[in-house]
Design a protein around this motif. Structure first.
Motif, PDB file in Angstrom:
ATOM      1  N   GLU A 189     -13.896  26.570 -40.866  1.00  0.00           N
ATOM      2  CA  GLU A 189     -13.993  25.651 -42.025  1.00  0.00           C
ATOM      3  C   GLU A 189     -13.697  24.779 -40.954  1.00  0.00           C
ATOM      4  O   GLU A 189     -14.177  23.388 -41.475  1.00  0.00           O
ATOM      5  CB  GLU A 189     -13.766  26.404 -43.189  1.00  0.00           C
ATOM      6  N   ARG A 190     -11.821  24.194 -41.174  1.00  0.00           N
ATOM      7  CA  ARG A 190     -11.590  22.689 -40.778  1.00  0.00           C
ATOM      8  C   ARG A 190     -11.838  22.562 -39.585  1.00  0.00           C
ATOM      9  O   ARG A 190     -12.889  21.448 -39.262  1.00  0.00           O
ATOM     10  CB  ARG A 190      -9.868  23.258 -40.585  1.00  0.00           C
ATOM     11  N   ASN A 191     -12.882  23.033 -38.441  1.00  0.00           N
ATOM     12  CA  ASN A 191     -13.832  22.717 -37.310  1.00  0.00           C
ATOM     13  C   ASN A 191     -14.865  22.328 -37.119  1.00  0.00           C
ATOM     14  O   ASN A 191     -15.070  20.728 -37.213  1.00  0.00           O
ATOM     15  CB  ASN A 191     -13.049  23.400 -36.621  1.00  0.00           C
ATOM     16  N   ILE A 192     -16.176  22.566 -38.331  1.00  0.00           N
ATOM     17  CA  ILE A 192     -16.281  21.947 -38.942  1.00  0.00           C
ATOM     18  C   ILE A 192     -16.739  21.031 -39.981  1.00  0.00           C
ATOM     19  O   ILE A 192     -17.104  19.636 -39.381  1.00  0.00           O
ATOM     20  CB  ILE A 192     -17.187  23.734 -39.381  1.00  0.00           C
ATOM     21  N   ARG A 193     -15.446  21.063 -40.481  1.00  0.00           N
ATOM     22  CA  ARG A 193     -15.078  20.110 -41.067  1.00  0.00           C
ATOM     23  C   ARG A 193     -14.798  18.376 -40.151  1.00  0.00           C
ATOM     24  O   ARG A 193     -15.414  17.236 -40.626  1.00  0.00           O
ATOM     25  CB  ARG A 193     -14.263  19.938 -42.069  1.00  0.00           C
ATOM     26  N   ASP A 194     -14.099  18.918 -39.619  1.00  0.00           N
ATOM     27  CA  ASP A 194     -13.870  18.000 -38.585  1.00  0.00           C
ATOM     28  C   ASP A 194     -14.613  16.877 -38.049  1.00  0.00           C
ATOM     29  O   ASP A 194     -15.116  15.646 -37.259  1.00  0.00           O
ATOM     30  CB  ASP A 194     -12.864  18.118 -37.599  1.00  0.00           C
ATOM     31  N   LYS A 195     -15.668  17.653 -37.183  1.00  0.00           N
ATOM     32  CA  LYS A 195     -17.068  17.774 -36.409  1.00  0.00           C
ATOM     33  C   LYS A 195     -18.212  16.395 -37.405  1.00  0.00           C
ATOM     34  O   LYS A 195     -18.061  15.482 -37.088  1.00  0.00           O
ATOM     35  CB  LYS A 195     -17.481  18.672 -36.173  1.00  0.00           C
ATOM     36  N   TYR A 196     -18.029  17.033 -39.011  1.00  0.00           N
ATOM     37  CA  TYR A 196     -19.042  16.867 -40.107  1.00  0.00           C
ATOM     38  C   TYR A 196     -18.321  15.059 -40.147  1.00  0.00           C
ATOM     39  O   TYR A 196     -19.429  14.420 -40.008  1.00  0.00           O
ATOM     40  CB  TYR A 196     -19.209  17.543 -40.680  1.00  0.00           C
ATOM     41  N   ILE A 197     -16.906  14.818 -39.739  1.00  0.00           N
ATOM     42  CA  ILE A 197     -16.098  13.639 -40.769  1.00  0.00           C
ATOM     43  C   ILE A 197     -16.649  12.448 -39.752  1.00  0.00           C
ATOM     44  O   ILE A 197     -17.133  11.251 -39.988  1.00  0.00           O
ATOM     45  CB  ILE A 197     -14.474  13.995 -40.716  1.00  0.00           C
ATOM     46  N   ILE A 198     -16.586  12.961 -38.346  1.00  0.00           N
ATOM     47  CA  ILE A 198     -16.445  11.676 -37.438  1.00  0.00           C
ATOM     48  C   ILE A 198     -17.759  11.487 -37.154  1.00  0.00           C
ATOM     49  O   ILE A 198     -18.340  10.536 -37.466  1.00  0.00           O
ATOM     50  CB  ILE A 198     -16.265  12.895 -35.366  1.00  0.00           C
ATOM     51  N   GLU A 199     -18.906  13.017 -37.018  1.00  0.00           N
ATOM     52  CA  GLU A 199     -20.238  12.363 -37.197  1.00  0.00           C
ATOM     53  C   GLU A 199     -21.147  11.739 -37.691  1.00  0.00           C
ATOM     54  O   GLU A 199     -21.658  10.518 -37.508  1.00  0.00           O
ATOM     55  CB  GLU A 199     -21.326  13.619 -36.496  1.00  0.00           C
ATOM     56  N   ASN A 200     -20.596  11.744 -39.466  1.00  0.00           N
ATOM     57  CA  ASN A 200     -21.161  11.318 -40.596  1.00  0.00           C
ATOM     58  C   ASN A 200     -20.076   9.784 -40.692  1.00  0.00           C
ATOM     59  O   ASN A 200     -20.724   8.482 -41.037  1.00  0.00           O
ATOM     60  CB  ASN A 200     -20.295  11.932 -41.679  1.00  0.00           C
ATOM     61  N   GLY A 201     -19.200   9.822 -39.920  1.00  0.00           N
ATOM     62  CA  GLY A 201     -18.703   8.501 -40.364  1.00  0.00           C
ATOM     63  C   GLY A 201     -18.276   7.695 -39.213  1.00  0.00           C
ATOM     64  O   GLY A 201     -19.019   6.052 -39.352  1.00  0.00           O
ATOM     65  N   ALA A 202     -18.802   8.129 -37.783  1.00  0.00           N
ATOM     66  CA  ALA A 202     -19.437   7.543 -36.465  1.00  0.00           C
ATOM     67  C   ALA A 202     -21.362   6.976 -37.239  1.00  0.00           C
ATOM     68  O   ALA A 202     -21.577   5.115 -37.386  1.00  0.00           O
ATOM     69  CB  ALA A 202     -19.767   8.515 -35.660  1.00  0.00           C
TER      70      ALA A 202
END
Length: 259
Positions: A206-219
């Motif tokens: 979950e932590r890693n899925i969230r981090d990737k989402y935060i980055i792609e969503n933010g970008a």
């Protein structure tokens, strides 16, 4: 501050937001971007909280927001990632992290963002929140308070600041678990016990899925906004920094602290 296993060991899939991801200067991003740093690198990053001769058997005397936040710019685009320490009703005078509220307010007022992404979920962002209540609830409510105060006093021609959660929706998270081979029962149990479990495989995933989402969503938000503030726990700031540096074409640039 607990570490997480290397994402490559978890067989995680990429989170697809349905947009072609390129750097802020429209360059091709490294293959597999965004990648999250290893647990060993994350643990080492927390050394920044200590001075060279400081006793590491005791809690650090420096705050997360001052030592682990960073700012990245390229042209008109700016990201400020504020690394905060999660704690509700932080009122102990000897807690070094109490300064995070002053730092967030000062930075916000000195150079307001156009968009704020916060961690978690606020059910109602329209009801006014008081300064006192925001301090009791924590940094997401604090950012909402700052945004509400700003938007209530807009000058002619100014646009309101947008604030929203930067977290992956539960249905998207469940879909990612499914891709990783988890059964419906495992996924259901995860959500039922969410927040009560630590250090098992699904929690780490979950932590890693969230981090990737935060980055792609933010970008993806930089297609609409120039100035983005992300206010998340320090672990996210550390694990995502390399991917954000790649996105801003700043991989070899000196780190610029946001606080």
């Amino acid at each position: 501050m607990d570490g997480n296993p290397d994402p490559s060991e978890l067989g995680l899939t990429e989170v697809d937001l349905g947009v072609e991801m390129k750097s802020i200067t429209n360059k091709e991003l490294p293959k597999g971007w965004p990648k999250i740093i290893s647990s060993d690198e994350e643990r080492k990053a927390y050394d920044a909280l200590f001075d060279p001769k400081e006793d590491r058997t005791k809690p650090p005397t420096h705050s997360h927001v001052e030592r682990l936040s960073y700012e990245l710019t390229n042209g008109d685009k700016r990201l400020r990632f504020f690394a905060v320490y999660h704690q509700r009703d932080m009122r102990e005078p000897d807690d070094p992290n109490i300064v995070q509220y002053e730092v967030l307010e000062r930075k916000f007022r000195d150079s307001p963002p156009q968009l704020v992404l916060y961690e978690g979920k606020i059910d109602d962002i329209k009801t006014p929140v008081t300064r006192e209540r925001a301090l009791e609830v924590g940094e997401p409510a604090w950012m909402l308070y700052l945004v509400q105060q700003h938007n209530a006093n807009l000058k002619e021609g100014e646009q309101p600041i947008v604030i929203e959660s930067g977290d992956i929706p539960n249905e998207n998270l469940a879909a990612e678990f499914k891709k990783s081979g988890h059964s419906d029962q495992e996924i259901n149990n995860f959500f039922v016990n969410r927040g009560k479990r630590r250090m098992d495989q699904m929690y780490e995933e979950e932590r890693n899925i969230r981090d990737k989402y935060i980055i792609e969503n933010g970008a993806s938000k930089f297609k609409q906004f120039d100035r983005l503030d992300i206010v998340y726990g320090s672990g996210h700031a550390i694990r995502e920094r390399r991917a954000w540096e790649e996105f801003f074409d700043k991989t070899n640039a000196p780190l610029q602290l946001a606080a």
